[in-house]
Design an enzyme around this catalytic site. Structure first.
Site, mmCIF file in Angstrom:
data_model
loop_
_atom_site.group_PDB
_atom_site.id
_atom_site.type_symbol
_atom_site.label_atom_id
_atom_site.label_comp_id
_atom_site.label_asym_id
_atom_site.label_seq_id
_atom_site.Cartn_x
_atom_site.Cartn_y
_atom_site.Cartn_z
ATOM 1 N N CYS A 159 21.331 46.692 -28.733
ATOM 2 C CA CYS A 159 20.363 46.779 -29.904
ATOM 3 C C CYS A 159 18.932 46.639 -29.717
ATOM 4 O O CYS A 159 18.461 47.691 -29.067
ATOM 5 C CB CYS A 159 20.588 45.640 -30.850
ATOM 6 N N HIS A 190 26.460 46.197 -31.279
ATOM 7 C CA HIS A 190 26.898 44.923 -30.712
ATOM 8 C C HIS A 190 28.429 44.689 -30.286
ATOM 9 O O HIS A 190 29.081 44.606 -31.116
ATOM 10 C CB HIS A 190 26.569 43.760 -31.899
ATOM 11 N N GLU A 220 29.535 42.491 -28.293
ATOM 12 C CA GLU A 220 29.924 41.004 -28.460
ATOM 13 C C GLU A 220 30.694 40.635 -29.638
ATOM 14 O O GLU A 220 31.095 39.529 -29.456
ATOM 15 C CB GLU A 220 28.783 40.347 -27.970
#
Length: 513
Positions: free
Chosen positions: A80, A174, A176
């Protein structure tokens, strides 16, 4: 041990990145975005990940990495804001997007022969999690696009051609976050295949390393540990005990503000763990000092000072103090966001080391909460202990709202015992992060046995969370709540009304005080 550094630009997901890396069996650390190349070399990582962040790389408040990190010869993945920082550094353009992307988005991977990317190997076109208002509008020289989304043509980029050897990658989404369906696989591709890291981080390897380190630090000196019966202090004590045995002396302080029969239960379950534990019965002292005090901040400070006084009485020849500090506490002190506003004073023995000239042993300071439990299992600690819900340091003093006295504490203990008992018997206890009762400083009118009553109101609180940083109220079955309410009103004298707290964190905190 091979490791990865995560440079924090202020993202709400930074800790999640570190945790996902560790789930792959690789040790990770979080450092500020401004970390210098010299410091990075000292840590000797195999790769660097740049986190997301709330600012814009082109703004006056832009926070940018040290340019020297791109000359270290380490694989770098920007997520990001991290992607935008990479594009900015190498001469690309980043601008505010007329159409922002927040939430799920579909990405399309470029699978043409000349664009085949190691990062996206085995990664299908799928939903990912977006959270950005800026986007890359001009590709930096020596980079190529490997994936796009509906709003971002440059959703993923990587160095190639003359810059291929740099192994620099950027993602606008993202990986994660769990909503990125194959995000963990993508992180694995970067760390295992591109950075060439061999997973060597596990609970067993951590324990072996800590035992060796604790023995070296403590030597032949005695060590003291304040143990509460909670997960962190219990795991820390057992780990230190494995290293130095009888050199460890544990102190359990009964402040009269614990769960019902807690002192007896804790002393009982600590017995099989082989710890030397002294019980300090200080109930009268704590409750006397709290008499007439209604302010939650004053209650916390009184309890903290009193705990130190009691603990001091048990320090003799000890040179070291064991504390159950966890990695999120360490991260907060070095975060890009700086010191957070103090919402509540933390009750711990933080004043002891300097005051008593004790050196600290913090065996869990590299671990997240779920990793503490994994280490506890490896150490043979019973699951009932490891899966206990968090309990505040000041105990029931911050769950009895208003002034505290023995009668109000007893009312709360009896009510809370029923709530937890019913959660366990219904199979709901392990489905929630934390559950407890709160005795409110108000009374309400009721009717019991054809007589008017004017008695206490109790609030039930249960939340779902992964780390306690954010939480949603638990949607417990209505018939379950009705059963708990009925039992409490019928069995606990002094309560005639029960409410259920449906506030999430934020804006509310988990505890009421």
């Amino acid at each position: 041990m091979q490791s990865v550094l995560v440079l924090d630009f202020g993202s709400q997901y930074t800790q999640l990145i570190a945790r996902r890396i560790r789930e792959l069996g690789i040790y990770s650390e979080i450092l500020p975005y401004s970390t210098t190349p010299e410091t990075i070399r000292e840590h000797n990582p195999r790769a660097i990940i740049l986190s997301g962040g709330p600012t814009s790389v082109y703004g006056d408040s832009a926070i940018l990495p040290h340019p020297g990190i791109f000359s270290l010869g380490l694989p770098i993945l920007g997520i990001c804001y991290g992607l935008q920082a990479i594009a900015n550094h190498f001469g690309g353009a980043v601008e505010s997007s007329s159409k922002q992307e927040f939430g799920r988005a579909k990405i399309l991977v470029d699978r043409s022969a000349d664009h085949e990317s190691l990062l996206f190997e085995g990664f299908p076109d799928s939903d990912v999690w977006m959270s950005h208002g800026d986007k890359v509008t001009r590709m930096p020289e020596g980079f190529r696009v490997t994936a796009s989304s509906g709003n971002s043509e440059m959703c993923a980029i990587e160095s190639y051609g003359s810059k291929a050897a740099l192994k620099i990658y950027g993602l606008q989404f993202h990986p994660e976050v769990q909503h990125s369906l194959y995000g963990k696989q993508l992180l694995g591709n970067f760390l295992l295949n591109i950075a060439g890291i061999t997973p060597d981080w596990s609970s067993k390897s951590f324990i072996d390393h800590q035992i060796e380190d604790i023995r070296e630090r403590a030597g032949n000196n005695t060590v003291i540990c304040g143990i509460s019966g909670g997960v962190d202090s219990t795991v820390a004590a057992v780990l230190v005990s494995k290293a130095i045995g009888k050199q460890l002396h544990c102190v359990f302080v009964d402040n009269g503000l614990l769960r019902k029969n807690e002192a007896e239960k804790v002393m009982q379950f600590l017995k099989p763990l082989g710890l030397k534990v002294t019980l300090a019965d200080s109930r009268d002292l704590f409750l006397t000092r709290l008499k007439g005090v209604a302010s939650p901040e004053k209650k916390r400070k009184i309890i903290g000072r009193t705990f130190i006084r009691v603990f001091e009485e048990h320090i003799h020849e000890e040179k070291f103090l064991v504390q159950g500090t966890l990695y999120p506490d360490v991260i907060e002190s070095v975060s890009v966001k700086g010191p957070s506003e103090t919402i509540k004073s933390h009750h711990n023995v933080g004043g002891l080391p300097k005051r008593m000239k004790l050196k600290l042993i913090e065996p869990l300071r590299e671990l997240f909460k779920d990793e503490v439990r994994a280490v506890g299992r490896e150490l043979g600690i019973a699951e009932d202990i490891l899966m206990r819900h968090p309990f505040p340091g000041p105990g029931l003093a911050v769950r009895v709202l208003g002034s505290v006295n023995p009668e109000r504490v007893e009312i709360l203990q009896n009510a809370d015992e029923i709530f937890i008992e019913e959660l366990k018997s219904s199979g709901l206890y392990q489905q929630v992060w934390q559950a407890f009762s709160v005795l409110l400083p108000v009374q309400s009118v009721g009717v019991m046995g054809d007589k008017r009553t004017y008695e206490n109101v109790l609030a039930l609180r249960a939340v779902e969370s992964t780390d306690g940083m954010t939480a949603d109220w638990a949607h417990l079955p209505h018939d379950f709540l009705a059963k708990v309410s009925n039992r409490i009103i019928n069995e606990v004298r002094g309560i005639n009304r029960v409410a259920y707290d449906i506030s999430s964190k934020p804006p509310a905190t988990i505890e009421w005080e």
